[in-house]
Design an enzyme around this catalytic site. Structure first.
Site, mmCIF file in Angstrom:
data_model
loop_
_atom_site.group_PDB
_atom_site.id
_atom_site.type_symbol
_atom_site.label_atom_id
_atom_site.label_comp_id
_atom_site.label_asym_id
_atom_site.label_seq_id
_atom_site.Cartn_x
_atom_site.Cartn_y
_atom_site.Cartn_z
ATOM 1 N N ARG A 66 14.970 13.045 -10.143
ATOM 2 C CA ARG A 66 13.754 12.545 -9.157
ATOM 3 C C ARG A 66 14.272 12.932 -7.174
ATOM 4 O O ARG A 66 14.094 12.931 -6.933
ATOM 5 C CB ARG A 66 13.236 11.161 -9.545
ATOM 6 C CG ARG A 66 12.013 11.036 -8.921
ATOM 7 C CD ARG A 66 11.465 9.277 -9.376
ATOM 8 N NE ARG A 66 10.794 9.355 -8.500
ATOM 9 C CZ ARG A 66 8.669 9.397 -8.886
ATOM 10 N NH1 ARG A 66 8.610 10.272 -10.269
ATOM 11 N NH2 ARG A 66 8.115 9.123 -7.923
ATOM 12 N N LEU A 94 7.549 6.636 -3.366
ATOM 13 C CA LEU A 94 8.480 7.200 -2.533
ATOM 14 C C LEU A 94 9.668 6.624 -2.182
ATOM 15 O O LEU A 94 10.080 6.010 -2.711
ATOM 16 C CB LEU A 94 8.562 7.865 -0.799
ATOM 17 C CG LEU A 94 6.864 7.962 -0.484
ATOM 18 C CD1 LEU A 94 6.280 7.455 1.535
ATOM 19 C CD2 LEU A 94 6.945 9.113 -0.280
ATOM 20 N N ASN A 108 0.014 3.793 3.711
ATOM 21 C CA ASN A 108 -0.834 4.056 3.172
ATOM 22 C C ASN A 108 -2.002 3.322 2.807
ATOM 23 O O ASN A 108 -2.677 2.931 3.512
ATOM 24 C CB ASN A 108 0.196 3.376 1.575
ATOM 25 C CG ASN A 108 -0.238 3.574 0.324
ATOM 26 O OD1 ASN A 108 -0.886 4.809 0.341
ATOM 27 N ND2 ASN A 108 -0.735 2.745 -0.400
ATOM 28 N N THR A 109 -2.998 3.743 2.569
ATOM 29 C CA THR A 109 -4.337 3.263 1.788
ATOM 30 C C THR A 109 -4.298 2.811 -0.033
ATOM 31 O O THR A 109 -4.340 3.102 -0.453
ATOM 32 C CB THR A 109 -6.040 3.462 2.720
ATOM 33 O OG1 THR A 109 -6.534 2.756 2.369
ATOM 34 C CG2 THR A 109 -6.033 5.166 1.413
ATOM 35 N N HIS A 110 -5.385 1.389 0.006
ATOM 36 C CA HIS A 110 -4.745 1.271 -1.407
ATOM 37 C C HIS A 110 -6.221 0.597 -1.440
ATOM 38 O O HIS A 110 -6.891 -0.376 -1.318
ATOM 39 C CB HIS A 110 -3.745 0.080 -1.610
ATOM 40 C CG HIS A 110 -3.821 -0.585 -2.905
ATOM 41 N ND1 HIS A 110 -3.188 0.217 -3.951
ATOM 42 C CD2 HIS A 110 -3.787 -2.059 -3.192
ATOM 43 C CE1 HIS A 110 -3.068 0.231 -5.476
ATOM 44 N NE2 HIS A 110 -3.357 -1.198 -5.251
ATOM 45 N N ASP A 142 6.682 0.428 2.473
ATOM 46 C CA ASP A 142 8.586 -0.065 2.416
ATOM 47 C C ASP A 142 9.576 0.356 0.713
ATOM 48 O O ASP A 142 8.304 1.210 0.111
ATOM 49 C CB ASP A 142 8.193 -1.299 2.439
ATOM 50 C CG ASP A 142 7.761 -2.100 2.061
ATOM 51 O OD1 ASP A 142 6.911 -2.556 0.515
ATOM 52 O OD2 ASP A 142 8.348 -3.636 1.346
ATOM 53 N N GLY A 144 8.555 -0.985 -2.005
ATOM 54 C CA GLY A 144 8.138 -1.985 -3.546
ATOM 55 C C GLY A 144 6.823 -0.950 -3.753
ATOM 56 O O GLY A 144 6.449 0.433 -2.567
ATOM 57 N N ASP A 146 3.071 -0.962 -3.214
ATOM 58 C CA ASP A 146 2.131 -1.142 -2.171
ATOM 59 C C ASP A 146 2.966 -2.731 -1.553
ATOM 60 O O ASP A 146 1.609 -3.974 -2.140
ATOM 61 C CB ASP A 146 1.033 -1.297 -3.003
ATOM 62 C CG ASP A 146 0.433 -0.668 -3.394
ATOM 63 O OD1 ASP A 146 0.913 0.822 -2.427
ATOM 64 O OD2 ASP A 146 0.256 -0.450 -4.743
HETATM 65 C C1 GAR Z 1 -7.889 5.702 -2.954
HETATM 66 O O1 GAR Z 1 -9.208 5.057 -3.008
HETATM 67 C C2 GAR Z 1 -6.618 4.829 -2.272
HETATM 68 O O2 GAR Z 1 -7.235 3.659 -2.147
HETATM 69 C C3 GAR Z 1 -6.230 5.136 -4.070
HETATM 70 O O3 GAR Z 1 -6.571 6.571 -4.646
HETATM 71 C C4 GAR Z 1 -8.233 7.025 -2.886
HETATM 72 C C5 GAR Z 1 -7.922 7.943 -3.422
HETATM 73 O O4 GAR Z 1 -8.829 8.917 -3.104
HETATM 74 N N1 GAR Z 1 -4.897 5.354 -4.164
HETATM 75 C C6 GAR Z 1 -4.375 4.852 -4.494
HETATM 76 O O5 GAR Z 1 -5.174 3.734 -5.465
HETATM 77 C C7 GAR Z 1 -2.797 4.043 -4.720
HETATM 78 N N2 GAR Z 1 -2.010 3.006 -5.227
HETATM 79 P P1 GAR Z 1 -9.061 10.470 -2.256
HETATM 80 O O6 GAR Z 1 -7.952 11.029 -3.095
HETATM 81 O O7 GAR Z 1 -11.214 10.766 -2.368
HETATM 82 O O8 GAR Z 1 -8.967 9.554 -1.290
#
Ligand code: GAR
Length: 202
Positions: A66, A94, A108-110, A142, A144, A146
């Site tokens: 990895r 990462l 990141n967006t979660h 970071d 961890g 999320d």
């Molecule tokens: C999004 O809702 C994002 O928050 C999630 O994947 C989706 C991607 O949608 N990410 C995670 O779950 C990360 N842990 P998209 O490809 O349509 O932007």
């Protein structure tokens, strides 16, 4: 001058698309300079190609260790000299090398209200738990899963009869604009970070 964004995706790329649409306006203050993925043949990469952007793929399975993947991804991103690295549905953790290089500017967006439901199945787990409100979180990355400092959050109600798909769709309707707004503000205004508190502005 526009901030340089490298975006990493693993799937449909609706957040990427929202960002690309916003970047069409020079006043947004940022531009996507490249899009990378951990797998080929995904709609996120197709969206990038349609926008005429350079793309790259770094697959974990192409490397015996990895750490080799970590190094390859770090190099591929570094080539594009990003001011911000933006994870838009990137479903890999990462590595140390990447975070060493870009950990101070990776966002990141979660699809949940962190610290609730971290990980790859946030929407499914929120539904299974039976919460009445979930949402989305934009945060710095970071080491961890999320766990990095929260930048912005927005709530989304869980409706009777929601399944994973309908709930995730309604989360994305809120997430896409929050993501675009937050990345734009970071790019235009800068930020300070102290004791996990993120303050946008210099
Ligand atoms: C999004 O809702 C994002 O928050 C999630 O994947 C989706 C991607 O949608 N990410 C995670 O779950 C990360 N842990 P998209 O490809 O349509 O932007």
């Amino acid at each position: 001058m526009s901030a340089r964004l490298v975006v990493l995706v693993s799937g449909a790329g609706t957040n990427l698309q929202a960002l690309l649409d916003a970047c069409a306006d020079p006043a947004y203050g940022a531009k996507v300079v490249a899009v990378g993925a951990d797998r080929p043949a995904i709609e996120g990469l197709a969206r990038a190609r349609r926008a005429g952007l350079p793309t790259f793929v770094a697959q974990v399975t192409d490397h015996p260790e990895r750490s080799g993947w970590d190094a390859a991804l770090t190099e591929a991103v570094a080539e594009h000299e990003p001011d911000l690295v933006v994870l838009a549905g990137f479903m890999k953790i990462l590595g140390a090398r990447f975070l060493d290089r870009f950990g101070d500017r990776t966002v990141n967006t979660h699809p949940a209200l962190l610290p609730a439901f971290p990980g790859a199945h946030a929407v499914r787990e929120a539904l299974a738990y039976g919460v009445r409100v979930t949402g989305c979180t934009v945060h710095f990355v970071d080491g961890g899963v999320d766990t990095g400092p929260v930048i912005a959050q927005r709530a989304v109600p869980v409706l009777d009869g929601d399944d994973e798909e309908t709930l995730h769709m309604r989360i994305k309707e809120v997430e896409n604009p929050l993501f675009v707004e937050t990345v734009g503000r970071l790019a235009r205004e800068g930020w300070t970070l102290s004791d996990r508190r993120v303050r946008i502005g210099r």
